[in-house]
Design a protein around this motif. Structure first.
Motif, PDB file in Angstrom:
ATOM      1  N   GLY A   8       1.058  -1.307   0.053  1.00  0.00           N
ATOM      2  CA  GLY A   8       0.287   0.061  -0.012  1.00  0.00           C
ATOM      3  C   GLY A   8       1.063   1.277   0.006  1.00  0.00           C
ATOM      4  N   GLY A   9       0.141   2.323  -0.165  1.00  0.00           N
ATOM      5  CA  GLY A   9       0.876   3.557  -0.030  1.00  0.00           C
ATOM      6  C   GLY A   9       0.017   4.861  -0.684  1.00  0.00           C
ATOM      7  N   LEU A  17      -0.805   0.697  -8.164  1.00  0.00           N
ATOM      8  CA  LEU A  17      -0.051   0.300  -7.048  1.00  0.00           C
ATOM      9  C   LEU A  17      -0.320  -1.046  -7.287  1.00  0.00           C
ATOM     10  CD1 LEU A  17      -1.318   2.068  -3.852  1.00  0.00           C
ATOM     11  CD2 LEU A  17       0.915   1.730  -4.613  1.00  0.00           C
ATOM     12  N   ARG A  18       0.750  -1.966  -6.465  1.00  0.00           N
ATOM     13  CA  ARG A  18       0.975  -3.528  -6.651  1.00  0.00           C
ATOM     14  C   ARG A  18       0.740  -3.918  -5.337  1.00  0.00           C
ATOM     15  NH1 ARG A  18       1.653  -7.606 -10.439  1.00  0.00           N
ATOM     16  NH2 ARG A  18       2.600  -9.379  -9.454  1.00  0.00           N
ATOM     17  N   LEU A  19      -0.276  -4.630  -4.778  1.00  0.00           N
ATOM     18  CA  LEU A  19      -0.388  -5.262  -3.558  1.00  0.00           C
ATOM     19  C   LEU A  19      -0.067  -6.774  -3.584  1.00  0.00           C
ATOM     20  CD1 LEU A  19      -3.807  -3.819  -2.201  1.00  0.00           C
ATOM     21  CD2 LEU A  19      -1.612  -2.915  -2.025  1.00  0.00           C
ATOM     22  N   SER A  20       0.699  -7.244  -2.594  1.00  0.00           N
ATOM     23  CA  SER A  20       1.011  -8.559  -2.465  1.00  0.00           C
ATOM     24  C   SER A  20       0.574  -9.130  -1.186  1.00  0.00           C
ATOM     25  CB  SER A  20       2.529  -8.655  -2.733  1.00  0.00           C
ATOM     26  OG  SER A  20       3.021  -8.273  -3.939  1.00  0.00           O
ATOM     27  N   CYS A  21       0.240 -10.438  -1.404  1.00  0.00           N
ATOM     28  CA  CYS A  21      -0.124 -11.188  -0.267  1.00  0.00           C
ATOM     29  C   CYS A  21       0.657 -12.572   0.037  1.00  0.00           C
ATOM     30  CB  CYS A  21      -1.589 -11.266   0.226  1.00  0.00           C
ATOM     31  SG  CYS A  21      -2.154 -12.254   1.518  1.00  0.00           S
ATOM     32  N   ALA A  22       1.191 -12.921   1.108  1.00  0.00           N
ATOM     33  CA  ALA A  22       1.891 -14.303   1.143  1.00  0.00           C
ATOM     34  C   ALA A  22       0.965 -15.048   2.437  1.00  0.00           C
ATOM     35  CB  ALA A  22       3.314 -14.316   1.195  1.00  0.00           C
ATOM     36  N   TRP A 114      -7.285 -13.800   7.349  1.00  0.00           N
ATOM     37  CA  TRP A 114      -7.260 -12.646   7.203  1.00  0.00           C
ATOM     38  C   TRP A 114      -5.597 -11.979   7.357  1.00  0.00           C
ATOM     39  CZ3 TRP A 114     -10.909  -9.753   4.598  1.00  0.00           C
ATOM     40  CH2 TRP A 114     -12.172 -10.332   4.580  1.00  0.00           C
ATOM     41  N   GLY A 115      -5.391 -10.980   6.263  1.00  0.00           N
ATOM     42  CA  GLY A 115      -3.921 -10.259   6.603  1.00  0.00           C
ATOM     43  C   GLY A 115      -4.276  -9.262   7.341  1.00  0.00           C
ATOM     44  N   GLN A 116      -3.218  -8.471   8.030  1.00  0.00           N
ATOM     45  CA  GLN A 116      -3.308  -7.199   8.557  1.00  0.00           C
ATOM     46  C   GLN A 116      -3.821  -6.130   8.142  1.00  0.00           C
ATOM     47  OE1 GLN A 116      -0.798  -8.197   6.865  1.00  0.00           O
ATOM     48  NE2 GLN A 116       0.489  -6.439   6.657  1.00  0.00           N
ATOM     49  N   GLY A 117      -3.924  -5.750   6.668  1.00  0.00           N
ATOM     50  CA  GLY A 117      -4.484  -4.879   6.191  1.00  0.00           C
ATOM     51  C   GLY A 117      -3.345  -3.838   5.781  1.00  0.00           C
ATOM     52  N   THR A 118      -3.709  -3.299   4.574  1.00  0.00           N
ATOM     53  CA  THR A 118      -2.571  -2.387   4.106  1.00  0.00           C
ATOM     54  C   THR A 118      -3.315  -1.157   3.495  1.00  0.00           C
ATOM     55  OG1 THR A 118      -0.740  -1.845   2.757  1.00  0.00           O
ATOM     56  CG2 THR A 118      -2.288  -3.369   1.788  1.00  0.00           C
ATOM     57  N   GLN A 119      -2.748   0.084   3.839  1.00  0.00           N
ATOM     58  CA  GLN A 119      -3.698   1.359   3.647  1.00  0.00           C
ATOM     59  C   GLN A 119      -3.208   1.785   2.012  1.00  0.00           C
ATOM     60  OE1 GLN A 119      -5.778   3.522   5.546  1.00  0.00           O
ATOM     61  NE2 GLN A 119      -6.079   4.458   3.603  1.00  0.00           N
ATOM     62  N   VAL A 120      -4.186   2.017   1.231  1.00  0.00           N
ATOM     63  CA  VAL A 120      -4.078   2.637  -0.032  1.00  0.00           C
ATOM     64  C   VAL A 120      -4.642   4.148  -0.014  1.00  0.00           C
ATOM     65  CG1 VAL A 120      -4.675   2.627  -2.388  1.00  0.00           C
ATOM     66  CG2 VAL A 120      -3.898   0.699  -1.063  1.00  0.00           C
ATOM     67  N   THR A 121      -4.031   5.098  -0.254  1.00  0.00           N
ATOM     68  CA  THR A 121      -4.320   6.442  -0.268  1.00  0.00           C
ATOM     69  C   THR A 121      -4.483   7.123  -1.535  1.00  0.00           C
ATOM     70  OG1 THR A 121      -3.877   6.742   2.137  1.00  0.00           O
ATOM     71  CG2 THR A 121      -4.246   8.774   0.871  1.00  0.00           C
ATOM     72  N   VAL A 122      -5.298   7.692  -1.970  1.00  0.00           N
ATOM     73  CA  VAL A 122      -5.347   8.152  -3.453  1.00  0.00           C
ATOM     74  C   VAL A 122      -5.562   9.599  -3.336  1.00  0.00           C
ATOM     75  CG1 VAL A 122      -6.253   7.942  -5.829  1.00  0.00           C
ATOM     76  CG2 VAL A 122      -5.925   5.951  -4.382  1.00  0.00           C
ATOM     77  N   SER A 123      -4.768  10.497  -3.859  1.00  0.00           N
ATOM     78  CA  SER A 123      -5.019  12.040  -3.487  1.00  0.00           C
ATOM     79  C   SER A 123      -5.635  12.471  -5.183  1.00  0.00           C
ATOM     80  CB  SER A 123      -3.843  12.667  -3.343  1.00  0.00           C
ATOM     81  OG  SER A 123      -2.845  12.891  -4.411  1.00  0.00           O
ATOM     82  N   SER A 124      -6.499  13.229  -5.136  1.00  0.00           N
ATOM     83  CA  SER A 124      -7.136  13.929  -6.318  1.00  0.00           C
ATOM     84  C   SER A 124      -6.413  14.919  -6.928  1.00  0.00           C
ATOM     85  CB  SER A 124      -8.722  14.280  -6.035  1.00  0.00           C
ATOM     86  OG  SER A 124      -8.661  15.037  -5.008  1.00  0.00           O
TER      87      SER A 124
END
Length: 124
Positions: A8-9, A17-22, A114-124
């Protein structure tokens, strides 16, 4: 079994963005692996999954054509490539795993891990 998500980011609208989960257990090849997201004040919603039954990818209408889910060769990893991001995509993204059937892939209560969550922030 533990799921570890990352990627995330903060990005601008239109970026990618590319999210990954293992998953910690290689036996996860028999599980549906999915991404859900939850924005502040909203319920957790289905984004996409790699279904364990037919191996196909399924998407929410809101992300179809912009997001791509893929499973790694080891089958215990899943990635979410997110293109053309919009402010409405801003949320905490969670990866999940479960022995779902096709009619239940959209519902978080049918996923066990469930994973711990990752924040994705998108600014306009």
């Amino acid at each position: 079994v533990q799921l570890q998500a990352c990627g995330g980011g903060l990005v601008q609208a239109g970026d990618s963005l590319r999210l990954s989960c293992a998953a910690s257990d290689r036996s996860f090849s028999g599980y549906t692996m999915a991404w859900f997201r939850q924005a502040p004040g909203k319920e957790r919603e289905f984004v996409a999954c790699a279904f364990r039954g037919d191996g196909r990818a399924y998407y929410a209408d809101t992300v179809k054509g912009r997001f791509t889910i893929s499973r790694g060769n080891a089958r215990n990893t899943v990635n979410l490539q997110m293109n053309s991001l919009k402010p409405d995509d801003m949320a905490v993204y969670y990866c999940a795993g479960g022995k779902t059937i096709l009619s239940t892939i959209h519902f978080p209560e049918y996923y066990t891990y469930w994973g711990q969550g990752t924040q994705v922030t998108v600014s306009s």
